[in-house]
Design a protein around this motif. Structure first.
Motif, PDB file in Angstrom:
ATOM      1  N   ALA A 171       0.820  -1.204   0.000  1.00 14.24           N
ATOM      2  CA  ALA A 171       0.000   0.000   0.000  1.00 14.24           C
ATOM      3  C   ALA A 171       0.853   1.252   0.000  1.00 14.24           C
ATOM      4  O   ALA A 171       0.454   2.284  -0.519  1.00 14.24           O
ATOM      5  CB  ALA A 171      -0.921   0.002   1.225  1.00 14.24           C
ATOM      6  N   SER A 185       5.739  -1.231   7.941  1.00 13.34           N
ATOM      7  CA  SER A 185       4.532  -1.421   8.736  1.00 13.34           C
ATOM      8  C   SER A 185       4.814  -1.412  10.226  1.00 13.34           C
ATOM      9  O   SER A 185       5.810  -1.964  10.693  1.00 13.34           O
ATOM     10  CB  SER A 185       3.865  -2.748   8.365  1.00 13.34           C
ATOM     11  OG  SER A 185       2.710  -2.925   9.145  1.00 13.34           O
ATOM     12  N   THR A 212      -6.237  -8.068   4.202  1.00  9.08           N
ATOM     13  CA  THR A 212      -5.584  -6.772   4.326  1.00  9.08           C
ATOM     14  C   THR A 212      -6.121  -6.061   5.560  1.00  9.08           C
ATOM     15  O   THR A 212      -7.338  -5.900   5.713  1.00  9.08           O
ATOM     16  CB  THR A 212      -5.836  -5.899   3.092  1.00  9.08           C
ATOM     17  OG1 THR A 212      -5.320  -6.558   1.939  1.00  9.08           O
ATOM     18  CG2 THR A 212      -5.146  -4.545   3.225  1.00  9.08           C
ATOM     19  N   LYS A 241      -5.920  -2.477   7.558  1.00 15.68           N
ATOM     20  CA  LYS A 241      -5.522  -1.082   7.370  1.00 15.68           C
ATOM     21  C   LYS A 241      -5.802  -0.288   8.639  1.00 15.68           C
ATOM     22  O   LYS A 241      -6.801  -0.523   9.324  1.00 15.68           O
ATOM     23  CB  LYS A 241      -6.282  -0.457   6.198  1.00 15.68           C
ATOM     24  CG  LYS A 241      -5.978  -1.081   4.855  1.00 15.68           C
ATOM     25  CD  LYS A 241      -6.541  -0.248   3.708  1.00 15.68           C
ATOM     26  CE  LYS A 241      -8.051  -0.132   3.787  1.00 15.68           C
ATOM     27  NZ  LYS A 241      -8.596   0.619   2.610  1.00 15.68           N
ATOM     28  N   CYS A 286      -6.278   3.607  10.279  1.00 11.98           N
ATOM     29  CA  CYS A 286      -6.599   5.015  10.023  1.00 11.98           C
ATOM     30  C   CYS A 286      -6.889   5.687  11.361  1.00 11.98           C
ATOM     31  O   CYS A 286      -6.984   5.029  12.400  1.00 11.98           O
ATOM     32  CB  CYS A 286      -7.815   5.143   9.118  1.00 11.98           C
ATOM     33  SG  CYS A 286      -7.628   4.377   7.492  1.00 11.98           S
ATOM     34  N   CYS A 311     -12.115   3.805   6.680  1.00 13.52           N
ATOM     35  CA  CYS A 311     -10.678   3.898   6.422  1.00 13.52           C
ATOM     36  C   CYS A 311     -10.435   3.913   4.910  1.00 13.52           C
ATOM     37  O   CYS A 311     -10.187   2.872   4.302  1.00 13.52           O
ATOM     38  CB  CYS A 311      -9.964   2.730   7.082  1.00 13.52           C
ATOM     39  SG  CYS A 311      -8.173   2.878   7.126  1.00 13.52           S
ATOM     40  N   GLN A 318      -8.038   5.708   3.305  1.00 14.44           N
ATOM     41  CA  GLN A 318      -6.602   5.764   3.001  1.00 14.44           C
ATOM     42  C   GLN A 318      -5.832   5.373   4.247  1.00 14.44           C
ATOM     43  O   GLN A 318      -5.920   6.041   5.278  1.00 14.44           O
ATOM     44  CB  GLN A 318      -6.195   7.171   2.560  1.00 14.44           C
ATOM     45  CG  GLN A 318      -4.718   7.328   2.229  1.00 14.44           C
ATOM     46  CD  GLN A 318      -4.287   6.489   1.031  1.00 14.44           C
ATOM     47  OE1 GLN A 318      -4.974   6.463   0.019  1.00 14.44           O
ATOM     48  NE2 GLN A 318      -3.165   5.789   1.153  1.00 14.44           N
ATOM     49  N   ALA A 319      -5.065   4.279   4.179  1.00 12.31           N
ATOM     50  CA  ALA A 319      -4.308   3.817   5.337  1.00 12.31           C
ATOM     51  C   ALA A 319      -3.200   4.798   5.681  1.00 12.31           C
ATOM     52  O   ALA A 319      -2.630   5.468   4.804  1.00 12.31           O
ATOM     53  CB  ALA A 319      -3.721   2.439   5.068  1.00 12.31           C
ATOM     54  N   THR A 360      -0.453  -0.788   7.234  1.00 13.82           N
ATOM     55  CA  THR A 360      -1.047  -1.887   6.480  1.00 13.82           C
ATOM     56  C   THR A 360      -0.327  -3.190   6.817  1.00 13.82           C
ATOM     57  O   THR A 360       0.896  -3.218   6.889  1.00 13.82           O
ATOM     58  CB  THR A 360      -0.951  -1.629   4.962  1.00 13.82           C
ATOM     59  OG1 THR A 360      -1.612  -0.415   4.646  1.00 13.82           O
ATOM     60  CG2 THR A 360      -1.599  -2.779   4.185  1.00 13.82           C
TER      61      THR A 360
END
Length: 546
Positions: free
Chosen positions: A47, A53, A130, A132, A134, A139, A141-142, A147
């Motif tokens: 992502a 991460s 997945t 994510k 936020c 959510c 856009q992470a 991610t």
């Protein structure tokens, strides 16, 4: 504040390792798993190509196993380096139900329930989840580095192919062998779910479990009060039904057979054998028997009869019609606490504190009485049951034991030798050279048991009593506890800190889980751990073995 949070995220992104890529790399190295995952779904793009991460997921691969038409759930735990975030999860394919449920445990830890989709045909399905992070939902856009990717594999069997018989009673079957006829692959073992007793009561314990296809039955072990028996769904641990016994002194472990669940309540005047419809929990019958404040192991069911021990003055065996609860016979001898008879096609076997009593299973007439010649230590409680091995061979602990609790789930303190009885010869053939604590298991001419002082798990020749091989855990495992379960290729045993699976070929551990307790394996391959080395914590853990 939001600016500060984003600055923290950027700083963490610059220094933390990339879990998403690492998780996928680990999944790609697993034999068998990789080809399925790669073939089913192309490797996902990261992502954020620059951020690493800060979400940490466990396990790194989810594995599902079910019959056609059955939905199965797995739980994913996610830890975050950041506080105050929102997590959302999604699956790469329709083989997983959409929008997996996310539950926030605390400021940094989350539980995600992932469930296989309904109506999956027989076959193997694979993909990835997945996760994510936020600052607010939805959510879209992470956050940078927010991610994580976790692979999954679902194996769906044809109807009826995943069952090999259920864990019906104490040590699985009417012979109390502890033997489950299945071959298992330790690499595929995976955590499924856990359940905890909600009402602690005086003790807060739970008893050993019994299973039926798709269900596991759990009863409370309580010192007076209102204990309950309940059915949980095997796939996810959700409650199907429960029945509370208001103001009963004691509730003992359940047994399950032919669409019914059997359990005993014991005290003075409230001593009954109960039967419930296993699907609905509706009462079927309630039959009285005698007891004086004793605690019992699970009833034994065989060929249309259900057997329990009991006795008002001293101990004995009661036999009932398994469908109606009508009394068929009762015979009395010796002690009455913490045992249950073993039954084969024609006989019932009962250790009465001084030897083995053998009754006709249909009539209760005495067939044999074989003395224990090794000066057994008498006690009010037995904490065990005769175990049927090869034809005409019975193994039983010599003498009684004491737990220090008015409880049907607390382990005894005493270690004792095992004695083998020949029914045809009417003699005790051998006694082990050392004492054992765990409830033994037997399969294919070998008896498996563990003892302490010295600490050793032993495989014993059923014909001679000689030790064939032994295993000793490391120094961090101080003692062995609870019961032994054996399959066609593995044997399971608990120490004070973990459950181990030993390979029967190499005699070495090939898997472990960091929780001790009483063990049971269902017909579809779920290992249940009633957590607690000597006393249960009230927590039931389910591990997928297939």
């Amino acid at each position: 504040m939001r600016y500060l949070k984003h600055s923290m995220a950027a700083a963490l992104a610059a220094c933390l390792c990339g879990l998403a890529a690492a998780h996928w790399a680990e999944g790609s190295s697993s034999a068998g798993m990789v080809a399925s995952v790669s073939a089913a779904t192309p490797k996902p793009a990261r992502a954020d190509a620059t951020a690493r991460s800060w979400l940490f997921a466990s396990p790194t691969m989810l594995q599902f196993h079910s019959e056609h038409g059955e939905q199965v759930s797995r739980q994913l735990r996610v830890a975050s380096k950041l506080r105050g975030i929102v997590l959302e999860a999604s699956a790469s394919s329709a083989s997983i139900e959409p929008n997996p449920a996310v539950v926030r445990i605390d400021e940094r830890n989350y539980a995600i329930t992932v469930r296989s989709a309904a109506g999956l045909a027989q076959g193997t399905y694979a993909g990835y989840i997945t996760v994510k992070a936020c600052y607010q939902a939805p959510c879209t856009q992470a956050l940078p580095g927010g991610t994580a990717l976790v692979g999954y594999q679902i194996v769906v069997d044809a109807d009826g192919t995943a069952t090999v018989g259920e864990w019906q009673t104490f040590q699985r079957d009417a012979g109390h062998s502890g033997y489950v006829p299945m071959t298992l692959q330790p690499a595929s073992f995976a955590y499924k779910w856990e359940w905890r007793r909600a009402t602690p009561g005086v003790l807060g314990f739970i008893n050993a479990v019994a299973t039926e296809a798709g269900k596991v039955f759990v009863s409370d072990d309580e010192y007076s009060g209102s204990p309950a028996i309940r059915a949980l769904k095997e796939s996810d641990g959700s409650l199907l039904w429960q029945h509370a016994f208001t103001d009963y002194p004691a509730l003992n472990p359940p047994a399950a057979s032919d669409g019914k669940v059997y359990v005993t309540t014991t005290g003075h005047e409230q001593t009954f054998l109960w039967a419930f419809d296993s699907a609905t929990g509706a009462p079927v019958f309630q039959s009285a028997f005698g007891a004086q404040w004793s605690h019992l192991l699970a009833p034994t069911v065989r060929d249309g009869r259900v057997f329990t021990n009991g006795g008002y003055y001293g101990g004995g065996v009661y036999a009932y019609d398994a469908a109606t609860g009508a009394s068929q016979w009762s015979m009395f001898s010796g002690d009455d606490d913490m045992t249950t008879p073993a039954v084969d096609g024609s006989k019932a076997y009962y250790y009465d504190g001084s030897g083995l009593r053998v009754y006709d299973a249909a009539t209760g007439s005495v067939q044999a009485s074989i003395a224990d010649p090794y000066d057994p230590e008498p006690d009010y409680s037995y904490h065990g049951a005769p175990m049927l091995g090869s034809p005409g061979s019975v193994v039983a602990f010599s003498g009684g034991a004491f737990s220090g609790r008015a409880s049907s789930s607390t382990e005894q303190y005493d270690s004792r030798p095992l004695v083998n009885y020949s029914i045809a010869e009417g003699i005790a053939r051998w006694r082990t050279a050392r004492n054992y604590l765990t409830q033994p298991a037997t399969a294919k001419g070998v008896v498996y048991a563990a003892g302490n002082n010295p600490k050793s798990f032993d495989a014993i020749d059923e014909a001679t009593g000689e030790v064939l091989w032994s295993w000793t855990p490391g120094p961090s495992d101080l003692e062995f506890h609870r019961n032994v379960v054996v399959t066609d290729n593995l044997v399971f045993v608990s120490t004070d800190r973990a459950v181990y699976a030993l390979d029967l070929a190499t005699h070495e551990p090939v898997w472990s889980y960091p929780a001790p307790g009483m063990l049971a394996i269902s017909g579809s391959g779920t290992l249940y751990i009633v957590e607690g080395a000597r006393e249960p914590t009230g927590r039931l853990i389910a591990i997928a073995l297939k």
